[in-house]
Motif scaffolding. Structure first.
Motif, PDB file in Angstrom:
ATOM      1  N   LEU A   1       0.852  -1.180   0.000  1.00  0.00           N
ATOM      2  CA  LEU A   1       0.000   0.000   0.000  1.00  0.00           C
ATOM      3  C   LEU A   1       0.887   1.229   0.000  1.00  0.00           C
ATOM      4  N   ARG A   2       0.359   2.316  -0.529  1.00  0.00           N
ATOM      5  CA  ARG A   2       1.070   3.596  -0.495  1.00  0.00           C
ATOM      6  C   ARG A   2       0.171   4.631   0.163  1.00  0.00           C
ATOM      7  N   LEU A   3       0.607   5.130   1.289  1.00  0.00           N
ATOM      8  CA  LEU A   3      -0.136   6.162   1.997  1.00  0.00           C
ATOM      9  C   LEU A   3       0.366   7.540   1.582  1.00  0.00           C
ATOM     10  N   SER A   4      -0.546   8.492   1.573  1.00  0.00           N
ATOM     11  CA  SER A   4      -0.204   9.885   1.290  1.00  0.00           C
ATOM     12  C   SER A   4      -0.742  10.768   2.398  1.00  0.00           C
ATOM     13  N   CYS A   5      -0.040  11.846   2.667  1.00  0.00           N
ATOM     14  CA  CYS A   5      -0.503  12.848   3.629  1.00  0.00           C
ATOM     15  C   CYS A   5      -0.195  14.216   3.047  1.00  0.00           C
ATOM     16  N   ALA A   6      -1.237  14.964   2.743  1.00  0.00           N
ATOM     17  CA  ALA A   6      -1.082  16.285   2.159  1.00  0.00           C
ATOM     18  C   ALA A   6      -1.323  17.354   3.222  1.00  0.00           C
ATOM     19  N   ALA A   7      -0.382  18.257   3.345  1.00  0.00           N
ATOM     20  CA  ALA A   7      -0.499  19.368   4.281  1.00  0.00           C
ATOM     21  C   ALA A   7      -0.941  20.617   3.530  1.00  0.00           C
ATOM     22  N   SER A   8      -1.854  21.365   4.138  1.00  0.00           N
ATOM     23  CA  SER A   8      -2.326  22.599   3.525  1.00  0.00           C
ATOM     24  C   SER A   8      -2.607  23.630   4.609  1.00  0.00           C
ATOM     25  N   GLY A   9      -2.705  24.889   4.187  1.00  0.00           N
ATOM     26  CA  GLY A   9      -2.983  25.958   5.138  1.00  0.00           C
ATOM     27  C   GLY A   9      -1.825  26.932   5.221  1.00  0.00           C
ATOM     28  N   SER A  10      -1.630  27.478   6.400  1.00  0.00           N
ATOM     29  CA  SER A  10      -0.613  28.512   6.610  1.00  0.00           C
ATOM     30  C   SER A  10       0.758  27.871   6.843  1.00  0.00           C
ATOM     31  N   ILE A  11       1.394  27.500   5.745  1.00  0.00           N
ATOM     32  CA  ILE A  11       2.679  26.800   5.829  1.00  0.00           C
ATOM     33  C   ILE A  11       3.786  27.687   5.291  1.00  0.00           C
ATOM     34  N   PHE A  12       4.742  27.991   6.152  1.00  0.00           N
ATOM     35  CA  PHE A  12       5.957  28.669   5.697  1.00  0.00           C
ATOM     36  C   PHE A  12       7.009  27.626   5.358  1.00  0.00           C
ATOM     37  N   GLU A  13       7.191  26.684   6.259  1.00  0.00           N
ATOM     38  CA  GLU A  13       8.066  25.555   5.986  1.00  0.00           C
ATOM     39  C   GLU A  13       7.671  24.395   6.901  1.00  0.00           C
ATOM     40  N   ILE A  14       7.919  23.186   6.404  1.00  0.00           N
ATOM     41  CA  ILE A  14       7.663  21.986   7.176  1.00  0.00           C
ATOM     42  C   ILE A  14       9.003  21.407   7.609  1.00  0.00           C
ATOM     43  N   ASN A  15       9.217  21.308   8.908  1.00  0.00           N
ATOM     44  CA  ASN A  15      10.501  20.840   9.413  1.00  0.00           C
ATOM     45  C   ASN A  15      10.596  19.321   9.441  1.00  0.00           C
TER      46      ASN A  15
ATOM     47  N   THR B   1       7.733  33.142  13.103  1.00  0.00           N
ATOM     48  CA  THR B   1       6.925  32.450  14.102  1.00  0.00           C
ATOM     49  C   THR B   1       7.651  31.204  14.605  1.00  0.00           C
ATOM     50  N   GLY B   2       7.116  30.647  15.652  1.00  0.00           N
ATOM     51  CA  GLY B   2       7.641  29.388  16.137  1.00  0.00           C
ATOM     52  C   GLY B   2       7.090  28.242  15.317  1.00  0.00           C
ATOM     53  N   THR B   3       7.364  27.029  15.792  1.00  0.00           N
ATOM     54  CA  THR B   3       6.858  25.848  15.100  1.00  0.00           C
ATOM     55  C   THR B   3       5.685  25.261  15.871  1.00  0.00           C
ATOM     56  N   TYR B   4       4.816  24.606  15.138  1.00  0.00           N
ATOM     57  CA  TYR B   4       3.628  24.011  15.722  1.00  0.00           C
ATOM     58  C   TYR B   4       3.515  22.568  15.246  1.00  0.00           C
ATOM     59  N   GLN B   5       2.848  21.756  16.070  1.00  0.00           N
ATOM     60  CA  GLN B   5       2.649  20.349  15.753  1.00  0.00           C
ATOM     61  C   GLN B   5       1.217  20.113  15.301  1.00  0.00           C
ATOM     62  N   TYR B   6       1.080  19.306  14.274  1.00  0.00           N
ATOM     63  CA  TYR B   6      -0.239  19.001  13.730  1.00  0.00           C
ATOM     64  C   TYR B   6      -0.367  17.501  13.493  1.00  0.00           C
ATOM     65  N   TRP B   7      -1.599  17.031  13.605  1.00  0.00           N
ATOM     66  CA  TRP B   7      -1.917  15.622  13.364  1.00  0.00           C
ATOM     67  C   TRP B   7      -3.041  15.517  12.338  1.00  0.00           C
ATOM     68  N   GLY B   8      -2.968  14.468  11.534  1.00  0.00           N
ATOM     69  CA  GLY B   8      -4.074  14.149  10.661  1.00  0.00           C
ATOM     70  C   GLY B   8      -5.077  13.267  11.391  1.00  0.00           C
ATOM     71  N   GLN B   9      -6.166  12.926  10.688  1.00  0.00           N
ATOM     72  CA  GLN B   9      -7.231  12.121  11.281  1.00  0.00           C
ATOM     73  C   GLN B   9      -6.920  10.628  11.219  1.00  0.00           C
ATOM     74  N   GLY B  10      -6.047  10.247  10.324  1.00  0.00           N
ATOM     75  CA  GLY B  10      -5.665   8.844  10.223  1.00  0.00           C
ATOM     76  C   GLY B  10      -6.335   8.112   9.083  1.00  0.00           C
ATOM     77  N   THR B  11      -5.691   7.061   8.638  1.00  0.00           N
ATOM     78  CA  THR B  11      -6.250   6.191   7.607  1.00  0.00           C
ATOM     79  C   THR B  11      -6.025   4.745   8.055  1.00  0.00           C
ATOM     80  N   GLN B  12      -7.056   3.926   7.887  1.00  0.00           N
ATOM     81  CA  GLN B  12      -7.006   2.545   8.380  1.00  0.00           C
ATOM     82  C   GLN B  12      -6.270   1.643   7.394  1.00  0.00           C
ATOM     83  N   VAL B  13      -5.356   0.858   7.941  1.00  0.00           N
ATOM     84  CA  VAL B  13      -4.670  -0.177   7.166  1.00  0.00           C
ATOM     85  C   VAL B  13      -4.963  -1.514   7.848  1.00  0.00           C
TER      86      VAL B  13
END
Length: 121
Positions: A18-32, A105-117
């Motif tokens: 399987l190939r999982l994908s996670c797309a980030a969107s919104g107020s993104i300056f950079e993803i560390n 700005t500082g950095t913030y942590q974000y989580w997705g909702q998840g996908t079942q495997v």
């Protein structure tokens, strides 16, 4: 605000891929950092794989040699290619990111909702 949306989960037989994908969107300056975690019923959430903005990767011992994490920086997307899947890989796979939302700005942590495997034997 930043949103992470996972896709690509499903039901597969042992030995499959399987190939999982996670797309980030919104107020993104950079993803560390972007990481994949998984959580199976009754188990603690565990880190599966991670990748930094510089391209450094790390994997849980249980998936080394079978899973590959990669990114498409232009699309702010992280992928998890999962090969030779085993029933013990079953769980909800969650995407996690550490994001800087602005130049000063500082950095913030974000989580997705998840996908079942689900991997069947």
């Amino acid at each position: 605000q930043v949103q992470l949306v996972e896709s690509g989960g499903g039901l597969v037989q042992a030995g499959g891929s399987l190939r999982l994908s996670c797309a980030a969107s919104g107020s993104i300056f950079e993803i560390n950092v972007m990481r994949w975690y998984r959580q199976a019923p009754g188990n603690q959430r565990e880190s599966v794989a991670g990748i930094t903005s510089g391209g450094s990767t790390n994997y849980a011992d249980s998936v080394k040699g079978r899973f590959t994490i990669s990114t498409d920086n232009a699309k702010n997307t992280v992928y998890l290619q999962m090969n030779s899947l085993k029933p013990e890989d079953t769980g909800v796979y969650l995407c996690y990111a550490i994001v800087r939302t602005g130049r000063n700005t500082g950095t913030y942590q974000y989580w997705g909702q998840g996908t079942q495997v689900t991997v069947t034997s």
